[in-house]
Design a protein around this motif. Structure first.
Motif: not given
Length: 241
Positions: A170, A208, A211-212, A214-216, A218-219, A225
């Protein structure tokens, strides 16, 4: 003569793959467990490794982690389970390719040939070369993207004052995109940059990872971005306030 190591606790598969590879005049060493594998690799520096995930004792993923601490040789992982998590975890830990059992031994031989060819050519693999930004870090290097700071030397990314927890893959993907802000890249090019080889599996592994990440991001309400470039790939952008 290229040296190939095959590791599988299924003796039938071990013998079958070894015979197919020997027919291609490779020097093949086989192991039915991970015992002594690391020592063998250190001492003999093989050119490619085929490694089963599910084995008694130390499993393939643990062996992969240890091997990647000192070698960048091509490693093809195989698994009877064929689960998505196996594929993702293996690729994150640094395997070069992944095959789910059952598979045609000729396909494996083809992938081994391709891996060896790429390794000898420096891994260019036919993806069009593009001009890259050369980054020279020192102890004070900090790159800022809105509320995000990246310190490459320490492999540290913070959003505001909060440290972003990322896996190695990542981090590599986000770092590469950030160093080429607003520039779109195809999935195949990102795979080459992050895994350092051409990859012959499913390019959706990039999806994959994105996606992970982006989630981190975004939190933590990150201004840095990753945008989808439809029909092409991804790029990093800095969101305006």
């Amino acid at each position: 003569m290229s040296k190939i190591v095959v590791v599988d606790d299924d003796l039938f598969i071990l013998q079958l793959l070894s015979e197919y590879l020997r027919k291609e005049t490779y020097d093949v060493t086989s192991f039915s467990s991970g015992h002594n594998l690391v020592e063998h690799v250190r001492a003999n520096t093989p050119d490619c490794l085929i490694l089963d995930i599910m084995m008694p004792g130390i499993n393939g993923l643990s062996l992969l982690t240890e091997l990647r601490s000192f070698t960048e040789m091509p490693i093809i992982m195989i698994s009877a389970r064929g689960e998505e998590n196996d594929r993702i975890q293996g690729l994150e830990l640094g395997c070069s390719d992944f095959l789910s059992k059952p598979f045609n031994p000729r396909e494996l031989v083809g992938r081994v040939k391709a891996m060896l060819r790429l390794a000898k050519s420096g891994g260019s693999g036919g993806i069009a070369a593009t001009e890259e930004v050369s980054v020279h870090e020192n102890s004070e290097s900090i790159y800022k993207f809105g509320n995000v700071e990246i310190q490459p030397e320490f492999r540290k990314i913070t959003v505001g004052n909060i440290s972003l927890s990322l896996t190695s893959r990542e981090f590599e993907l986000l770092m590469f995109l950030a160093m080429h802000i607003e520039r779109p890249f195809e999935r195949e090019h990102l795979i080459q940059q992050v895994w350092k080889y051409d990859f012959f599996g499913d390019v959706r592994v990039v999806d994959d990872l994105v996606k992970r990440i982006r989630k981190k991001l975004g939190e933590l309400d990150s201004m840095l971005q990753i945008d989808t470039v439809w029909g092409f790939g991804y790029k990093a952008i800095v969101r305006k306030v």
